[in-house]
Design an enzyme around this catalytic site. Structure first.
Site, mmCIF file in Angstrom:
data_model
loop_
_atom_site.group_PDB
_atom_site.id
_atom_site.type_symbol
_atom_site.label_atom_id
_atom_site.label_comp_id
_atom_site.label_asym_id
_atom_site.label_seq_id
_atom_site.Cartn_x
_atom_site.Cartn_y
_atom_site.Cartn_z
ATOM 1 N N HIS A 192 -7.978 -8.428 0.973
ATOM 2 C CA HIS A 192 -7.209 -7.343 1.514
ATOM 3 C C HIS A 192 -6.329 -7.885 2.068
ATOM 4 O O HIS A 192 -6.235 -8.551 3.469
ATOM 5 C CB HIS A 192 -8.157 -6.149 2.206
ATOM 6 C CG HIS A 192 -9.129 -5.513 1.459
ATOM 7 N ND1 HIS A 192 -9.235 -4.175 0.987
ATOM 8 C CD2 HIS A 192 -9.855 -6.081 0.617
ATOM 9 C CE1 HIS A 192 -10.228 -3.872 0.096
ATOM 10 N NE2 HIS A 192 -10.505 -5.286 0.069
ATOM 11 N N GLU A 193 -4.752 -6.521 1.932
ATOM 12 C CA GLU A 193 -3.413 -6.947 2.605
ATOM 13 C C GLU A 193 -3.495 -8.563 1.907
ATOM 14 O O GLU A 193 -3.215 -9.293 2.766
ATOM 15 C CB GLU A 193 -3.421 -7.018 4.417
ATOM 16 C CG GLU A 193 -3.993 -5.285 4.738
ATOM 17 C CD GLU A 193 -5.397 -5.296 4.683
ATOM 18 O OE1 GLU A 193 -5.797 -4.553 4.199
ATOM 19 O OE2 GLU A 193 -6.453 -6.029 4.947
ATOM 20 N N GLU A 198 -12.473 -9.532 8.873
ATOM 21 C CA GLU A 198 -10.992 -9.171 9.490
ATOM 22 C C GLU A 198 -10.126 -10.636 9.861
ATOM 23 O O GLU A 198 -10.879 -10.745 11.206
ATOM 24 C CB GLU A 198 -11.610 -8.194 9.853
ATOM 25 C CG GLU A 198 -9.630 -7.426 10.100
ATOM 26 C CD GLU A 198 -8.853 -7.099 9.192
ATOM 27 O OE1 GLU A 198 -8.920 -6.556 8.554
ATOM 28 O OE2 GLU A 198 -8.071 -8.160 9.890
ATOM 29 N N GLU A 241 -10.031 3.472 0.397
ATOM 30 C CA GLU A 241 -9.616 4.213 1.841
ATOM 31 C C GLU A 241 -8.736 5.328 2.751
ATOM 32 O O GLU A 241 -8.981 5.711 3.596
ATOM 33 C CB GLU A 241 -9.601 3.122 2.175
ATOM 34 C CG GLU A 241 -8.179 2.064 2.339
ATOM 35 C CD GLU A 241 -8.075 1.133 3.134
ATOM 36 O OE1 GLU A 241 -8.998 0.201 3.514
ATOM 37 O OE2 GLU A 241 -6.848 0.681 3.717
ATOM 38 N N HIS A 285 -17.702 -10.464 5.841
ATOM 39 C CA HIS A 285 -16.221 -10.268 6.312
ATOM 40 C C HIS A 285 -15.963 -10.399 6.922
ATOM 41 O O HIS A 285 -15.910 -11.378 8.194
ATOM 42 C CB HIS A 285 -16.894 -8.563 6.270
ATOM 43 C CG HIS A 285 -15.143 -7.839 6.695
ATOM 44 N ND1 HIS A 285 -14.554 -7.197 7.822
ATOM 45 C CD2 HIS A 285 -14.734 -7.467 5.920
ATOM 46 C CE1 HIS A 285 -14.067 -5.902 7.962
ATOM 47 N NE2 HIS A 285 -12.788 -6.535 6.471
ATOM 48 N N GLU A 316 0.618 -1.328 0.200
ATOM 49 C CA GLU A 316 -0.224 0.155 -0.077
ATOM 50 C C GLU A 316 0.732 1.706 -0.003
ATOM 51 O O GLU A 316 0.471 2.687 1.123
ATOM 52 C CB GLU A 316 -1.318 -0.174 1.016
ATOM 53 C CG GLU A 316 -1.316 -1.303 0.773
ATOM 54 C CD GLU A 316 -3.060 -1.477 2.188
ATOM 55 O OE1 GLU A 316 -3.392 -0.599 2.747
ATOM 56 O OE2 GLU A 316 -3.695 -2.551 2.392
HETATM 57 C C1 NOJ Z 1 -8.144 -3.098 5.828
HETATM 58 C C2 NOJ Z 1 -9.512 -2.767 4.578
HETATM 59 O O1 NOJ Z 1 -8.704 -2.738 3.288
HETATM 60 C C3 NOJ Z 1 -10.489 -2.694 4.803
HETATM 61 O O2 NOJ Z 1 -11.389 -1.526 3.288
HETATM 62 C C4 NOJ Z 1 -11.178 -2.881 5.544
HETATM 63 O O3 NOJ Z 1 -12.391 -1.790 6.066
HETATM 64 C C5 NOJ Z 1 -10.432 -2.391 7.376
HETATM 65 N N1 NOJ Z 1 -9.278 -3.199 7.062
HETATM 66 C C6 NOJ Z 1 -11.455 -3.428 7.822
HETATM 67 O O4 NOJ Z 1 -10.894 -4.838 7.902
HETATM 68 CA CA CA Z 2 -6.038 -2.289 2.727
#
Ligand code: NOJ
Ligand code: CA
Length: 706
Positions: A486-487, A418, A511, A416, A177
């Site tokens: 993501h990541e 995370e 973001e 989702h 990023e």
């Molecule tokens: C980073 C992600 O790129 C983003 O889209 C997400 O909202 C946050 N992490 C929370 O998981």
């Molecule tokens: Ca991110």
């Protein structure tokens, strides 16, 4: 169809190759423009060169490996055997930028053996396409190199002949990023980015770059270096020798072991790739990366439907609401102490609003972030294992009701996960997490890996994590779940083999515009991304922000494009899941530009890049599968420009009703981003159109058959 024939069977003795070019092996692309030469030098060291239109673009570049405990494998070789073959086939993308992909290359396989003890074997395979070259190392079954091998470094060189204009991000072992830099190759200085305010984790040990890294030469040659089919191996960064204009593989390592890759013989490495074209648009149309991957192993994945989606997302990045609810962890249990702060975003009611809006606007999905317990101990916490689970909802989120309501309205809920990079916790729960999704008929998950990897000492792009990402995707497929990470690990075309790998982040996404301390993504960001990151695969960029300045939420942040450019991104930046990222109220206040998001396709039969220069501008046209309608998007960097468009790609004898969304007269990404002009005209194959793009501007066109 693969036609195999042996062109040479030579056993070149150690002494017979004193003249290095004498026994050179050459293989050319089907159109003969690209040629690869391979040979071994006086010391038996293998090397290759690449020519484009008869000019050397990659000069003598050596190949080899170093291992833990056993001698290096990089010299003292003889060529035991070589063979070439031609391959020409067309395969079909279940979803993608185009329906049919031509896979047409010439292959050269060189079987090497060490001349003296331990006399190990190593094969090198080159596939030469019209749009570039891929090569990989194959470690065949053999008695003198058996069982596990521990690679401490791969020595693959790309020795360049020109101080190319280079578009690069630092070779960070943890994150992609970063903003792109544009410098000459000789001026690359990645170490200056070793610390960054806005990145959750960053580790840049060398003056190296991440891939894809794209270069433009003075004679118009365009090169992009990357890799394909990254499986059970470490990601490759490219170490830059700024003096000698040389790139050298530098694999991502781990603090926990004294090697970079562990494999069991026999095995193959990922493909090392060089895309080579004489103009920028052809780079984007190149299919080299997907072509170098194995065919679909999942079979029918029609349970995943490409879609647009909205979601409980931007509001958290703006600070309007939060992921967390305000619970406390007491004795390893999350407890609702009744002190909830009242800002939680993922409430049943809020999600229903997104469902209603999506149903009204031809948007198929709603992403819900912050639905599960654990967000109170997310960013900044060292001990993140055991914190998140992927089945327990916050008290104000009724998942049964949300899914039921979505079904009633024809809208899917996107899951989702995370993981907070707590890999052991996630791995243990994969089955339970995906089984829950299956129960609710959810077919897509956005996963996230924010933070330093746990176990400590691992990096996002090392072999350990490559295996984590791939394992999660393969497991997800068993539950008919498609993954948008993501990541993530970098895209290397694995979506061909596992078409449930639908999209990913792996760049500075939208973001950053909501909170980056450096002012967000500059207008040149996406005109660079289109020719760098996007060459590797689909991007979940999350476009479509209409409230460009959002001063009511954040005075010091904004999106650095015009509104028209936000629309263009639906066509320019490819993904089979495309977010309409802004808040419902911002869309409802702007029904005219919203019409484009409502209309635009997400699954394409054809893609045509109409014009572009790396870092400056690009225009892409895509034909929607099923309807045959076309959509065109163009974006510009910080400069305004006028583009002349032709429509020769349209069907013969067909009139299209075109709606053109373009920058207004006074549009400017900073001074007047909302100035947009929308007009309707008829367009045919022989039509011509002049469009002016503002500074940081763009345009979008929908072309519906009348
Ligand atoms: C980073 C992600 O790129 C983003 O889209 C997400 O909202 C946050 N992490 C929370 O998981
Ligand atoms: Ca991110």
């Amino acid at each position: 169809m693969k036609i195999k024939f042996i062109i040479l069977f030579i056993t070149i003795g150690f002494f017979s190759c004193s003249d290095a070019d004498k026994n050179v092996l050459e293989v050319k692309s089907p159109d003969s423009k690209i040629a690869v030469n391979f040979n071994i030098d006086n010391e038996g060291k293998p090397f290759y060169k690449v020519k484009f239109n008869n000019n050397i673009v990659v000069d003598t570049s050596y190949l080899g490996f170093e291992f833990k405990d056993v001698p290096a494998l990089n010299e003292n070789f003889i060529i035991k055997n070589t063979s070439t073959s031609i391959f020409n086939e067309t395969w079909r993308m279940p979803w993608g930028e185009q329906l049919d992909v031509a896979d047409n290359y010439t292959e050269l396989k060189i079987e090497l053996q060490e001349e003296t003890s331990p006399e190990r074997f190593l094969n090198i395979v080159f596939k030469v396409y019209d749009d570039g070259v891929g090569f990989r190392y194959e470690f065949p079954e053999q008695s003198r190199l058996r069982g596990d091998v521990f690679i401490t470094e791969e020595h693959t060189e790309f020795n360049l002949k020109e101080d190319y204009k280079t578009f690069w991000i630092p070779g960070d072992w943890d994150i992609y990023e970063h903003l792109y830099n544009t410098t000459n190759l000789s001026e690359i200085d990645a170490l200056q980015f070793a610390n960054h305010n806005d990145l959750a984790q960053t580790y840049i040990p060398e003056n190296a770059v991440n891939t894809p890294v794209t270069m433009v030469g003075s004679d118009g040659v365009h090169l992009s270096f990357h890799e394909a089919a990254l499986i059970d191996y470490s990601g490759m960064t490219l170490k830059v020798d700024t003096k000698n204009l040389n790139l050298k593989s530098n694999l991502v390592g781990s603090e926990n072991v004294d090697y970079k890759v562990k494999r069991t013989v026999p095995f193959n490495t990922p493909w090392r790739t060089i895309q080579i074209t004489d103009n920028a648009p052809d780079l984007v149309e190149s299919n080299l990366i997907v072509n170098l991957n194995e065919p679909n192993k999942l079979g029918d994945v029609s349970w995943f439907k490409p879609m647009k989606y909205t979601g409980v997302w931007w509001e958290m990045h703006l600070g309007k609401s939060s992921w967390d609810y305000g619970m406390e962890m007491i004795d390893d249990e999350w407890v609702d102490t009744g002190k909830a702060h009242g800002k939680h975003g993922a409430t049943t009611e809020n999600v229903k609003e997104f469902i209603d809006f999506s149903a009204k606007n031809n948007i198929g999905g709603v992403l819900v972030e912050g639905w599960n317990t654990g967000w109170e101990r997310w960013i900044g916490f060292e001990d993140r294992e055991g914190v998140f689970d992927f089945v327990t909802t916050y008290p104000d989120y009724d998942i049964d009701e949300v899914v039921r309501y979505g079904k009633e309205k024809g809208v899917d809920i996107i899951m989702h996960h995370e993981t907070s990079a707590a890999t052991e916790t996630y791995e243990k729960q994969l089955d339970t997490a995906y089984a829950l999704m299956k129960k609710y008929g959810m077919h897509a998950v956005k996963s996230g890996y924010v933070g330093k990897i746990l176990p400590k000492g691992e990096y996002h792009h090392g072999q350990y994590m490559v295996n984590q990402y791939n394992k999660a995707a393969i497991k997800a497929a068993e539950y008919e779940v498609a993954v948008n990470a993501h990541e993530p690990i970098k895209a290397t075309g694995l979506r061909r083999t596992y078409p449930n790998i639908i999209s990913r982040e792996g760049l500075r996404g939208q973001e950053f515009n909501a909170w980056a301390s450096d002012g967000g993504n500059p207008p040149e960001h996406l005109p660079i991304v289109a020719f760098t990151r996007m060459l590797s695969g689909p991007i979940d960029f999350t476009p479509g922000i209409f409230n460009i300045k959002f001063d009511e939420y954040k005075k010091d942040n904004q999106v650095n494009t015009t509104l028209a450019q936000q629309l263009a991104l639906y066509v320019v930046i490819y993904s089979p899941v495309q977010m309409a990222a802004d808040l419902v109220e911002h869309y409802e206040a702007n029904p005219e530009p919203l019409q484009f998001i409502k209309d635009v396709g997400v699954d394409w039969e054809r893609t045509k890049v109409l014009n572009g220069e790396v870092g400056d501008y690009v225009t892409i046209a895509r034909k929607e599968r099923e309807t045959g309608n076309w959509f065109v998007g163009g974006i510009s960097d910080e400069n305004s420009r006028v583009l002349e468009l032709e429509f020769s790609f349209l069907d013969d004898n067909q009139t299209y009703e075109a709606i053109i969304y373009k920058d207004g007269k006074n549009a400017h990404w900073n001074d007047n981003p909302l100035d947009i002009k929308i007009e309707k005209i008829d367009i045919k194959k022989d039509s011509k159109l002049t469009v002016k793009l503002a500074e940081g501007g763009g345009f979008a066109i929908s072309l519906k058959k009348t």
